[in-house]
Design a protein around this motif. Sequence first.
Motif, mmCIF file in Angstrom:
data_model
loop_
_atom_site.group_PDB
_atom_site.id
_atom_site.type_symbol
_atom_site.label_atom_id
_atom_site.label_comp_id
_atom_site.label_asym_id
_atom_site.label_seq_id
_atom_site.Cartn_x
_atom_site.Cartn_y
_atom_site.Cartn_z
ATOM 1 N N MET A 1 0.842 -1.199 0.000
ATOM 2 C CA MET A 1 0.000 0.000 0.000
ATOM 3 C C MET A 1 0.877 1.249 0.000
ATOM 4 S SD MET A 1 -3.208 1.078 0.164
ATOM 5 C CE MET A 1 -4.081 -0.348 0.840
ATOM 6 N N GLN A 2 0.599 2.141 -0.903
ATOM 7 C CA GLN A 2 1.361 3.379 -0.984
ATOM 8 C C GLN A 2 1.023 4.299 0.189
ATOM 9 O OE1 GLN A 2 1.234 5.332 -4.819
ATOM 10 N NE2 GLN A 2 1.358 7.363 -3.880
ATOM 11 N N VAL A 3 2.053 4.814 0.864
ATOM 12 C CA VAL A 3 1.869 5.738 1.976
ATOM 13 C C VAL A 3 2.810 6.917 1.789
ATOM 14 C CG1 VAL A 3 1.983 6.084 4.474
ATOM 15 C CG2 VAL A 3 1.220 3.877 3.556
ATOM 16 N N ARG A 18 -0.866 12.569 6.120
ATOM 17 C CA ARG A 18 -0.465 11.276 5.555
ATOM 18 C C ARG A 18 -1.540 10.815 4.586
ATOM 19 N NH1 ARG A 18 -0.925 6.913 9.660
ATOM 20 N NH2 ARG A 18 -3.011 6.753 8.774
ATOM 21 N N VAL A 19 -1.119 10.379 3.419
ATOM 22 C CA VAL A 19 -2.026 9.796 2.433
ATOM 23 C C VAL A 19 -1.756 8.305 2.365
ATOM 24 C CG1 VAL A 19 -2.806 9.775 0.045
ATOM 25 C CG2 VAL A 19 -2.025 11.932 1.082
ATOM 26 N N THR A 20 -2.769 7.499 2.660
ATOM 27 C CA THR A 20 -2.678 6.051 2.507
ATOM 28 C C THR A 20 -3.445 5.680 1.244
ATOM 29 O OG1 THR A 20 -2.651 5.775 4.916
ATOM 30 C CG2 THR A 20 -3.088 3.817 3.592
ATOM 31 N N ASP A 22 -3.578 5.687 -3.215
ATOM 32 C CA ASP A 22 -3.195 6.459 -4.392
ATOM 33 C C ASP A 22 -4.242 7.530 -4.695
ATOM 34 O OD1 ASP A 22 -2.284 7.429 -6.782
ATOM 35 O OD2 ASP A 22 -2.430 5.534 -7.881
ATOM 36 N N LEU A 23 -3.853 8.803 -4.604
ATOM 37 C CA LEU A 23 -4.784 9.884 -4.893
ATOM 38 C C LEU A 23 -5.268 9.870 -6.337
ATOM 39 C CD1 LEU A 23 -3.203 12.893 -2.949
ATOM 40 C CD2 LEU A 23 -5.393 11.778 -2.474
ATOM 41 N N ALA A 24 -4.517 9.198 -7.207
ATOM 42 C CA ALA A 24 -4.877 9.135 -8.629
ATOM 43 C C ALA A 24 -5.657 7.874 -8.976
ATOM 44 C CB ALA A 24 -3.618 9.216 -9.487
ATOM 45 N N SER A 25 -6.183 7.184 -7.969
ATOM 46 C CA SER A 25 -6.835 5.899 -8.208
ATOM 47 C C SER A 25 -8.160 6.028 -8.952
ATOM 48 C CB SER A 25 -7.094 5.190 -6.873
ATOM 49 O OG SER A 25 -8.092 5.883 -6.135
ATOM 50 N N GLY A 26 -8.782 7.196 -8.889
ATOM 51 C CA GLY A 26 -10.077 7.379 -9.530
ATOM 52 C C GLY A 26 -11.241 7.357 -8.561
ATOM 53 N N ARG A 27 -11.052 6.756 -7.389
ATOM 54 C CA ARG A 27 -12.104 6.769 -6.365
ATOM 55 C C ARG A 27 -11.995 8.056 -5.565
ATOM 56 N NH1 ARG A 27 -13.849 1.295 -3.586
ATOM 57 N NH2 ARG A 27 -15.812 2.415 -3.880
ATOM 58 N N THR A 28 -13.122 8.553 -5.093
ATOM 59 C CA THR A 28 -13.133 9.807 -4.347
ATOM 60 C C THR A 28 -12.350 9.646 -3.046
ATOM 61 O OG1 THR A 28 -15.308 10.326 -5.254
ATOM 62 C CG2 THR A 28 -14.602 11.570 -3.317
ATOM 63 N N PRO A 29 -11.350 10.492 -2.791
ATOM 64 C CA PRO A 29 -10.543 10.382 -1.570
ATOM 65 C C PRO A 29 -11.366 10.722 -0.319
ATOM 66 C CG PRO A 29 -9.437 11.722 -3.234
ATOM 67 C CD PRO A 29 -10.852 11.540 -3.685
ATOM 68 N N LEU A 30 -10.945 10.159 0.797
ATOM 69 C CA LEU A 30 -11.575 10.424 2.086
ATOM 70 C C LEU A 30 -10.609 11.189 2.978
ATOM 71 C CD1 LEU A 30 -13.791 10.013 4.292
ATOM 72 C CD2 LEU A 30 -12.591 7.876 4.888
ATOM 73 N N VAL A 31 -11.047 12.331 3.495
ATOM 74 C CA VAL A 31 -10.284 13.098 4.472
ATOM 75 C C VAL A 31 -10.872 12.832 5.853
ATOM 76 C CG1 VAL A 31 -9.608 15.411 5.240
ATOM 77 C CG2 VAL A 31 -9.711 14.883 2.787
ATOM 78 N N ALA A 51 -8.623 2.311 2.637
ATOM 79 C CA ALA A 51 -7.746 2.411 1.463
ATOM 80 C C ALA A 51 -7.593 1.065 0.761
ATOM 81 C CB ALA A 51 -6.374 2.950 1.868
ATOM 82 N N SER A 52 -7.948 -0.010 1.435
ATOM 83 C CA SER A 52 -7.823 -1.335 0.824
ATOM 84 C C SER A 52 -8.779 -1.524 -0.346
ATOM 85 C CB SER A 52 -8.085 -2.425 1.871
ATOM 86 O OG SER A 52 -9.433 -2.379 2.318
ATOM 87 N N THR A 53 -9.768 -0.637 -0.455
ATOM 88 C CA THR A 53 -10.726 -0.710 -1.566
ATOM 89 C C THR A 53 -10.294 0.157 -2.746
ATOM 90 O OG1 THR A 53 -12.060 1.124 -0.703
ATOM 91 C CG2 THR A 53 -12.588 -1.086 0.084
ATOM 92 N N GLY A 54 -9.094 0.718 -2.666
ATOM 93 C CA GLY A 54 -8.604 1.559 -3.743
ATOM 94 C C GLY A 54 -8.884 3.035 -3.551
#
Length: 296
Positions: A1-3, A18-20, A22-31, A51-54
Amino acid sequence: MQVVEGELPFRGFSTWYRVTGDLASGRTPLVVAHGGPGCTHDYVDSYKDLASTGRAVIHYDQIGNGRSTHLRDHGADFWTVDFFLAELDNLLTQLGLSHRYHLLGQSWGGMLAAEHAVRRPAGLKALVIANSPASMALWVSEANRLRTELPPELQATLLRHEQDLTTDHPDYVTATQAFYVRHVCRLDPWPAEVVRTFEAMVSDPTVYSTMNGPNEFHVIGTLRDWTVIDRLDRIVAPTLLISGRFDEATPATVQPFADRIPDVRWTIFEQSSHMPHVEERAACMATVGAFLAAHD
């Protein structure tokens, strides 16, 4: 997992993040916004499971706490809701998230998230308010009701030291912990990440003592009159409420969110108090994950 970890400049200070994933994965990021005010990200670290769901999951320590800039000499006029809202906006902008993100706030973080959402930011796609009150008046009223369920000798100890302004006395601390193991985290022992947050707050109580007070039920800080109830109908983002059956954020403190947010649903975790994300970790992650996925 990218961190990826880093620091973001804000008004001459520094916000650790910290970002766990990939911000470029296409799924909406969670803050994820932590509680307190004055806690650290550690005790809500489990939300990185999502993050395990992408989906990229972003944790950060609010300024004054954790790995961000500490300002022990700053007073009540500095530590405001508006300051922390501006810090959150800065994080979203600098990480390139402002156009599309989900936001989860736990306890004080949920109060902050509600304040953020009532402004109707265009990029907010879904909101999770976890274990949070809609007003501090409700919070204090319910906390004092829960206090009456403690053994009489502990109630007397709490009252005596509050009247004497000796809330740092070991007996007061011990009595406070009896409340916490009922209504904050019911696991025994507490997970290491929860312990780390509480140790950090003891090390630097500046933000917590200024905005809240000495503990969860003796609220004498600057937030004591806070409420968002009269503005909740402005929230347009789909909203998930979560709380625990034994939560210090009792149903009465959460109810205004359910009554006044137009698009809302509410899950109560039956074996949890204030931290379903550690007390019923798998079930909590499944509930939050499904909700976010429905609004990607």
